[in-house]
Design a protein around this motif. Structure first.
Motif: not given
Length: 113
Positions: A65-68, A70-71, A74, A86, A89, A96
């Protein structure tokens, strides 16, 4: 290189067990990429993750996923000394991955430029 589906560029290389990421702009950059000494995976712009074998074949792993993603970015930024990670985004996976290519630290400063 063999891959179950066509790769979507740009992509990133994630060195497993490490926060280090590498930006791969296109197929030409992939062809010149020096193999990782350890386990690594390639994540393309659709979020499809592939294990990179020692002979540079790609084996499908999963969809991220996008969030994974981005982690991962980061963590890489924090390793590079970029503050306020943090706040990093993006609105899409390609955005990303492109962001990764622009992360740099100005000498004497602890912020991304």
């Amino acid at each position: 290189m063999s891959a179950p589906t066509p790769l979507s560029w740009p992509a990133l290389i994630h060195h497993l067990g490490d926060a280090e990421l590498e930006y791969i702009a296109d197929d030409s950059a992939w062809q010149t990429w020096g193999a990782s000494p350890g386990a690594a995976r390639l994540i393309d712009s659709h979020g499809i993750a592939y294990a990179i074998t020692p002979d540079r074949r790609l084996n499908l792993l999963n969809h991220m996923t996008l969030e994974e993603i981005l982690i991962l970015i980061r963590a890489h930024a924090a390793q590079e000394g970029i503050c306020c990670t943090s706040k990093i985004g993006a609105i899409s996976i390609p955005a990303a991955i492109n962001l990764l290519s622009s992360l740099s630290v100005e000498p004497g400063c602890n912020q991304a430029i």
